[in-house]
Each structure stands twice: as C-alpha cells, then as structure tokens.
Design a protein around this motif. Sequence first.
Motif, PDB file in Angstrom:
ATOM      1  N   UNK A   9     -10.872  14.559  39.895  1.00 41.48           N
ATOM      2  CA  UNK A   9     -10.360  13.304  40.439  1.00 41.48           C
ATOM      3  C   UNK A   9     -11.380  12.643  41.357  1.00 41.48           C
ATOM      4  N   UNK A  10     -11.990  13.438  42.223  1.00 41.02           N
ATOM      5  CA  UNK A  10     -12.989  12.899  43.144  1.00 41.02           C
ATOM      6  C   UNK A  10     -14.182  12.324  42.390  1.00 41.02           C
ATOM      7  N   UNK A  11     -14.682  13.073  41.415  1.00 35.82           N
ATOM      8  CA  UNK A  11     -15.846  12.616  40.645  1.00 35.82           C
ATOM      9  C   UNK A  11     -15.531  11.306  39.915  1.00 35.82           C
ATOM     10  N   UNK A  12     -14.357  11.235  39.286  1.00 35.10           N
ATOM     11  CA  UNK A  12     -13.988  10.022  38.559  1.00 35.10           C
ATOM     12  C   UNK A  12     -13.775   8.847  39.507  1.00 35.10           C
ATOM     13  N   UNK A  13     -13.214   9.117  40.677  1.00 37.61           N
ATOM     14  CA  UNK A  13     -12.970   8.046  41.642  1.00 37.61           C
ATOM     15  C   UNK A  13     -14.271   7.391  42.074  1.00 37.61           C
ATOM     16  N   UNK A  14     -15.249   8.201  42.445  1.00 40.14           N
ATOM     17  CA  UNK A  14     -16.538   7.667  42.904  1.00 40.14           C
ATOM     18  C   UNK A  14     -17.285   6.990  41.763  1.00 40.14           C
ATOM     19  N   UNK A  15     -17.166   7.543  40.571  1.00 38.55           N
ATOM     20  CA  UNK A  15     -17.941   7.033  39.437  1.00 38.55           C
ATOM     21  C   UNK A  15     -17.358   5.759  38.833  1.00 38.55           C
ATOM     22  N   UNK A  16     -16.034   5.601  38.881  1.00 43.93           N
ATOM     23  CA  UNK A  16     -15.414   4.505  38.124  1.00 43.93           C
ATOM     24  C   UNK A  16     -14.697   3.470  38.969  1.00 43.93           C
ATOM     25  N   UNK A  17     -14.465   3.751  40.251  1.00 41.64           N
ATOM     26  CA  UNK A  17     -13.767   2.797  41.105  1.00 41.64           C
ATOM     27  C   UNK A  17     -14.767   2.063  41.995  1.00 41.64           C
ATOM     28  N   UNK A  18     -14.984   0.775  41.783  1.00 43.68           N
ATOM     29  CA  UNK A  18     -15.967   0.045  42.604  1.00 43.68           C
ATOM     30  C   UNK A  18     -15.648   0.088  44.098  1.00 43.68           C
ATOM     31  N   UNK A  19     -14.360   0.192  44.445  1.00 44.54           N
ATOM     32  CA  UNK A  19     -13.979   0.171  45.856  1.00 44.54           C
ATOM     33  C   UNK A  19     -13.933   1.525  46.519  1.00 44.54           C
ATOM     34  N   UNK A  20     -14.264   2.599  45.809  1.00 40.58           N
ATOM     35  CA  UNK A  20     -14.260   3.947  46.401  1.00 40.58           C
ATOM     36  C   UNK A  20     -15.673   4.308  46.833  1.00 40.58           C
ATOM     37  N   UNK A  21     -15.878   4.448  48.132  1.00 45.63           N
ATOM     38  CA  UNK A  21     -17.208   4.743  48.669  1.00 45.63           C
ATOM     39  C   UNK A  21     -17.491   6.233  48.749  1.00 45.63           C
ATOM     40  N   UNK A  22     -16.460   7.008  49.124  1.00 42.63           N
ATOM     41  CA  UNK A  22     -16.628   8.461  49.239  1.00 42.63           C
ATOM     42  C   UNK A  22     -15.317   9.123  48.880  1.00 42.63           C
ATOM     43  N   UNK A  23     -15.431  10.384  48.426  1.00 46.20           N
ATOM     44  CA  UNK A  23     -14.248  11.187  48.158  1.00 46.20           C
ATOM     45  C   UNK A  23     -14.665  12.632  48.394  1.00 46.20           C
ATOM     46  N   UNK A  24     -14.391  13.138  49.590  1.00 44.43           N
ATOM     47  CA  UNK A  24     -14.834  14.477  49.993  1.00 44.43           C
ATOM     48  C   UNK A  24     -13.673  15.458  49.944  1.00 44.43           C
ATOM     49  N   UNK A  25     -13.971  16.677  49.511  1.00 46.88           N
ATOM     50  CA  UNK A  25     -12.984  17.753  49.421  1.00 46.88           C
ATOM     51  C   UNK A  25     -13.571  18.985  50.100  1.00 46.88           C
ATOM     52  N   UNK A  26     -12.753  19.679  50.907  1.00 50.94           N
ATOM     53  CA  UNK A  26     -13.232  20.827  51.677  1.00 50.94           C
ATOM     54  C   UNK A  26     -12.065  21.758  51.956  1.00 50.94           C
TER      55      UNK A  26
END
Length: 212
Positions: free
Chosen positions: A25-42
């Motif tokens: 989900x994080x990878x797709x969000x950053x790659x395909x959503x122009x408005x997503x700047x970061x998506x960090x998971x920890x």
Amino acid sequence: MRIITVQATLRPDHLERFVAASVANARASVATEPGCRRFDLFHDDADPARVGFNEIYDDDDAVDAHGSSAHFETWLSATDGMLDQTVWATCRSLYTASPESGGPSSTGGIRVYQARISLQPDDADGFIASVTEQARAAAAREQGLVRFDISQNVDLPTEIWLYKVHADAAAARGHAAARYTAAHLDRYGDYYSDGGLEPISGPSIWPPDAGW
C-alpha cells in the motif's frame, strides 16, 4: 499539507502478513498518488506487534484520493481482522526539521520515534515553542538526524504528534542525551510519562534505509 499519523496494535500472529500488505500500500501510494509525499511504516522495539504509520499528503483532497484508491481498498481487505487497537489523527504541520548538513552521515539502520502528546490547554503554546526550539537545535547540530516533525491534530489542537527519525541507534542516543533535549524535558517531561499512549520507538520497515 496533511499528515496522517497512526499507531496500531496487531492481533497475534499477523505481523508478517500485515507488513507485506502495508508495504504494498505504501509503495503504491507514493508511486501513483501525485498528492502523497511520504508513506512511512515502522514498529516498536519492545513490542513488534505495535506498528506506526506517518503519511504526508498535499491537502485534504489528496487524503481523500488515497482513501478511495484501489490499493487502499486492497489493503483494507487484506488486513481485515488483524488490528486489535488503532489510534490515529489527521494533523497539520507545525514544524519540520532536517539537518543543515544535507543529510545523515551515519549508517546502521534507520530509527523512528513517534509520540502522541495530549496537552493541557494552558501548556499548549509553551510546549510547542519548547519542542520547536529542541527540533531547531537538533537540526543544526545532529548529523544523524533525518527528520523531526511536529504536527497538530486538526480536530483537537491540544494533541501534538512528534515524529523523529535518526540514521541509527547511536544518533538516536545522542539526541536523547543532548542538553536541548534535557532542557525541553525539564519543563515538559511529565507529558512523556503520564501513563497515556506509549510512544513507538524502533526500526523503520518502509521505505528501505536507502529511500530516506
């Protein structure tokens, strides 16, 4: 800018599948959503079943676009029933610090610290000023600092979220021992140990270290 902050506790034996679905989900969000700047998971050192997200979007429309995306729907379906407890907030950015040197100089595994601080109204302005001073000092002096973000819940202004990222465990220890950290804790340390929601402190899961 909008920041989505999440802390979640997983039901037993779901960590591996939850992480796989969340990284996708994080990878797709950053790659395909122009408005997503970061998506960090920890996740947390003491309890790996406690996981956190820190997502940064351009605005509310970008948050809505993420929520209606196919990959988010896939994540919802894949993780259904895995979460035991979830705390989250939509926040606005108050301050973002990064090192003046241009990036961390040490390596050895990104370390993340995420905390929710619930303030008394009379302390809110003073706390924000104090932690902002701490963040500025860290950015100016710590080569191992990657990020120090201060965010505020848009629906509850007395709820502050702190997000600190260091290049490795040694850099995180150095920050904890710094005199400006001690000065902030001398004034507001009770807010970090009041028995509320425990911070998450542990390794980054995604992005990989090279992605920071």
